[in-house]
Design a protein around this motif. Structure first.
Motif, short mmCIF file in Angstrom:
data_model
loop_
_atom_site.label_atom_id
_atom_site.label_comp_id
_atom_site.label_asym_id
_atom_site.label_seq_id
_atom_site.Cartn_x
_atom_site.Cartn_y
_atom_site.Cartn_z
N LYS A 361 -14.93 -10.04 -3.12
CA LYS A 361 -15.33 -11.40 -2.76
C LYS A 361 -16.33 -11.46 -1.60
O LYS A 361 -16.95 -12.51 -1.37
CB LYS A 361 -14.10 -12.25 -2.47
N GLU A 362 -16.49 -10.37 -0.88
CA GLU A 362 -17.52 -10.34 0.16
C GLU A 362 -18.91 -10.53 -0.43
O GLU A 362 -19.82 -11.03 0.24
CB GLU A 362 -17.46 -9.02 0.94
N LEU A 363 -19.06 -10.16 -1.70
CA LEU A 363 -20.36 -10.31 -2.36
C LEU A 363 -20.73 -11.77 -2.55
O LEU A 363 -21.91 -12.10 -2.69
CB LEU A 363 -20.35 -9.59 -3.71
N LEU A 364 -19.72 -12.65 -2.57
CA LEU A 364 -20.00 -14.07 -2.75
C LEU A 364 -20.89 -14.62 -1.63
O LEU A 364 -21.67 -15.55 -1.83
CB LEU A 364 -18.69 -14.87 -2.80
N LYS A 365 -20.79 -14.01 -0.45
CA LYS A 365 -21.59 -14.45 0.69
C LYS A 365 -23.07 -14.11 0.50
O LYS A 365 -23.92 -14.65 1.22
CB LYS A 365 -21.07 -13.82 1.97
N LEU A 367 -24.71 -14.60 -2.34
CA LEU A 367 -25.33 -15.47 -3.33
C LEU A 367 -26.19 -16.53 -2.65
O LEU A 367 -25.77 -17.13 -1.65
CB LEU A 367 -24.25 -16.16 -4.17
N PRO A 368 -27.39 -16.79 -3.16
CA PRO A 368 -28.23 -17.85 -2.59
C PRO A 368 -27.52 -19.20 -2.68
O PRO A 368 -26.72 -19.44 -3.59
CB PRO A 368 -29.48 -17.84 -3.48
N GLY A 369 -27.79 -20.08 -1.73
CA GLY A 369 -27.22 -21.41 -1.77
C GLY A 369 -27.57 -22.12 -3.08
O GLY A 369 -28.66 -21.94 -3.62
N ARG A 370 -26.62 -22.89 -3.60
CA ARG A 370 -26.76 -23.63 -4.86
C ARG A 370 -26.76 -22.71 -6.08
O ARG A 370 -27.18 -23.12 -7.18
CB ARG A 370 -28.01 -24.51 -4.89
N THR A 371 -26.27 -21.50 -5.93
CA THR A 371 -26.05 -20.64 -7.10
C THR A 371 -25.03 -21.32 -8.02
O THR A 371 -24.07 -21.93 -7.57
CB THR A 371 -25.53 -19.26 -6.67
N VAL A 372 -25.24 -21.18 -9.33
CA VAL A 372 -24.35 -21.78 -10.32
C VAL A 372 -23.42 -20.70 -10.87
O VAL A 372 -23.89 -19.67 -11.38
CB VAL A 372 -25.15 -22.43 -11.47
N LEU A 373 -22.12 -20.94 -10.80
CA LEU A 373 -21.12 -20.04 -11.37
C LEU A 373 -20.46 -20.76 -12.55
O LEU A 373 -20.10 -21.94 -12.43
CB LEU A 373 -20.06 -19.67 -10.34
N THR A 374 -20.30 -20.04 -13.68
CA THR A 374 -19.81 -20.69 -14.90
C THR A 374 -18.56 -19.99 -15.46
O THR A 374 -18.59 -19.43 -16.55
CB THR A 374 -20.91 -20.72 -15.98
N PRO A 375 -17.44 -20.02 -14.75
CA PRO A 375 -16.25 -19.30 -15.22
C PRO A 375 -15.45 -20.04 -16.28
O PRO A 375 -15.37 -21.27 -16.28
CB PRO A 375 -15.42 -19.18 -13.93
N HIS A 376 -14.85 -19.28 -17.19
CA HIS A 376 -13.79 -19.84 -18.03
C HIS A 376 -12.49 -19.74 -17.22
O HIS A 376 -12.48 -19.18 -16.12
CB HIS A 376 -13.72 -19.14 -19.38
N TYR A 404 -18.65 -21.52 -0.08
CA TYR A 404 -19.78 -20.64 -0.41
C TYR A 404 -21.06 -21.41 -0.76
O TYR A 404 -22.06 -20.80 -1.11
CB TYR A 404 -19.38 -19.72 -1.57
N LYS A 405 -20.99 -22.74 -0.66
CA LYS A 405 -22.15 -23.59 -0.96
C LYS A 405 -22.68 -23.35 -2.38
O LYS A 405 -23.88 -23.20 -2.62
CB LYS A 405 -23.26 -23.39 0.08
N LEU A 406 -21.73 -23.28 -3.32
CA LEU A 406 -22.04 -22.98 -4.72
C LEU A 406 -21.75 -24.18 -5.61
O LEU A 406 -20.97 -25.06 -5.26
CB LEU A 406 -21.18 -21.80 -5.20
N ILE A 407 -22.33 -24.17 -6.79
CA ILE A 407 -22.00 -25.13 -7.85
C ILE A 407 -21.11 -24.40 -8.83
O ILE A 407 -21.47 -23.34 -9.35
CB ILE A 407 -23.27 -25.64 -8.55
#
Length: 517
Positions: A361-365, A367-376, A404-407
């Motif tokens: 989960k350290e890798l989540l930091k 990610l560029p701001g407003r990155t889109v994640l699409t999990p099931h 994480y400032k993500l969508i």
């Protein structure tokens, strides 16, 4: 369409009463009359037996208004009072007197022996509990709800199915009305769209009861229902003098031995959603497959034969979609980490790329701001942790998005886009879309929209809508069981065209069982 909390609905009632200078009883009359009109327009005087079950507070008052109008129009009606409390609302008591004025005396239900006979050919109107319920039904009332469910009669719930809470999951699934149809006052409720509560509302429709439009317009809703009306203003028309470079260059990174199809599906969907240029970054084993199947796209191959081991390219993409079919090989995980440390390009992250992130989960930091994640759902759980119910899931998803400032796009029957504290609930899609590769198509669509200049949040909302609409149009041809991800992609163009076609009927309704994207 805005989705309001219980407190906002109460505030809307109060605002309407004060601004329009009406009584709470007059507002109740509007609500009950709206339900009666809905029934009357469909029954046209048919002499089917109608059982109206009322509580002793305001929802019961609505039921008494409905029953009174049915009676005065000649229907075969019996009204009942679930006598669960001595605390009656004043508007309930007023309407109890009014129904007696038309020579109908409701039967009070105090115990099981008072339950009426209900044939499966009858109609039940459920007005026992409303949006104020905050604890499980008990005693005779709980048994009554179970009894109504067992009758198999068509059940119409007024505002919400009795036994449901507005902000939680019922403890006892047996003491909630399983409504065939819900007539929700003014706007739908969040509980209609969550897996654990939506099962009690097979279909819904929002009835206009005249709540003041000023309040409805100004109130900030924490959730919105997204359909054609909401996405049409998002559409960006194409300029006559544009060219392929105008619509960006998408890089789709994915695929591994045996899973090249995922990269293929996402790349094709990216192109069909309008991306100007698309390059697919895949392992060497997929080169001939992709080049043959998709002559419109460019291909970069990894040095590894069967998986991606080093994400390296000499192009400058507008957006990068990563994850479909990529696998979780140790070298792939290392390559993803190295890539994220260097990347500044907008991202859409899906599938095994999400699983790699969830393991570190350290890798989540990175990610560029407003990155889109699409999990099931399974990928979501690995990202945000286990949840106790759907409301806890949304709480954790909001916290994750903010941290994480993500969508975050939660895929499901009503896919939900989470942007910090705001939810956008998709209203397209069907059960046929629960098929392999459907999510890969969605990733490609969102990536292609960002490539064209759509802001990431808009691209996610619009892309989810287009994906579901493409599935809805495709399933007319295939049926649920035979629908494939390829056909969903084939109907992306039809979904765009549908934006500008007039609906045959502007009914605000949706079949909950026909949503699964």
């Amino acid at each position: 369409m805005k989705i309001f909390t219980r407190e906002q609905i109460y505030a809307a009632d109060k605002f309407t009463i004060e601004k329009q200078n009406i009584s709470s009883d007059e507002l109740m009359e509007r609500a009950g009359t709206a339900v009666f009109n809905w029934l009357h327009s469909r029954l046209q005087g048919a002499q089917v037996k109608i059982h109206v079950f009322c509580g002793v507070r305001n929802n019961g008052g609505d039921g008494l208004v409905i029953a009174r109008h049915l009676i005065t129009h000649g229907y075969n009606v019996e009204a009942y009072i679930a006598n669960f409390s001595e605390d009656r609302s004043k508007d309930f008591l007023l309407n109890l007197d009014r129904i007696k004025d038309v020579k109908h005396w409701p039967k009070f239900i105090n115990c099981v022996e008072d339950f009426p006979q209900i044939a499966k050919e009858d109609i039940v109107v459920d007005a026992i509990f409303g949006i104020g319920l905050n604890r499980p039904p008990e005693g005779c009332t709980a048994e009554l709800i179970t009894y109504i469910n067992s009758s198999r009669a068509f059940t119409l719930a007024v505002d919400v199915p009795s036994g449901l809470y507005m902000d939680g999951v019922p403890e006892n699934k047996e003491t909630v009305i399983r409504a065939n149809y819900v007539l929700s006052f003014q706007a739908p409720k969040l509980i209609f769209f969550l897996p654990e509560t939506g099962v009690y509302a097979n279909q819904w429709e929002a009835l206009d009861i005249g709540l003041d439009p000023e309040y409805m317009f100004r109130a900030e809703a924490g959730a919105e229902l997204i359909d054609k009306f909401e996405v049409l203003p998002m559409y960006i028309p194409r300029d006559k003098f544009s060219h392929k470079g105008t619509y960006g260059h998408s890089l789709m990174i994915g695929g591994s031995y045996g899973k090249i199809g995922a990269a293929l599906l996402s790349s094709e969907a990216c192109l069909k959603s309008g991306g100007g240029l698309v390059t697919s970054y895949i392992p060497e084993c997929g080169y001939e497959i992709v080049q043959t199947a998709l002559p419109e796209i460019m291909v970069i191959t990894d040095e590894e034969e069967k998986f991606i081991g080093d994400i390296s390219f000499d192009i400058e993409p507008t957006v990068i979609g990563i994850g479909p079919g990529i696998g979780t090989h140790e070298k792939t995980a290392d390559a993803l980490e190295k890539f994220l440390k260097e990347n500044k390009t907008p991202l859409v992250v899906d599938a095994d790329a999400l699983n790699i992130l969830s393991k570190n989960k350290e890798l989540l930091k990175l990610l560029p701001g407003r990155t889109v994640l699409t999990p099931h759902p399974g990928e979501l759980e690995r990202l945000i942790g286990k949840w106790k119910d759907d409301f806890d899931k949304l709480k954790k998803a909001k916290a994750f998005s903010k941290k994480y400032k993500l969508i975050l796009l939660i895929k499901g029957a009503h896919s939900i886009v989470v942007d910090a504290d705001k939810l956008y609930i998709n209203n397209t899609g069907n059960p046929g879309m629960a098929t392999a590769g459907s999510g890969d198509v969605l990733t490609g669509i969102i990536t292609g929209l960002i490539s064209q200049g759509y802001e990431p949040l808009v691209a996610t909302i619009f892309g989810t809508y287009l994906h579901g609409k493409a599935g809805d149009l495709a399933v007319i041809k295939t049926g649920y069981q035979a629908l494939t991800a390829t056909e969903i992609g084939d109907f992306i163009g039809d979904a765009y065209l549908d934006l500008f076609q007039q609906e045959p009927q502007a009914a605000q309704s949706q079949d909950q069982n026909e949503n699964n994207s």
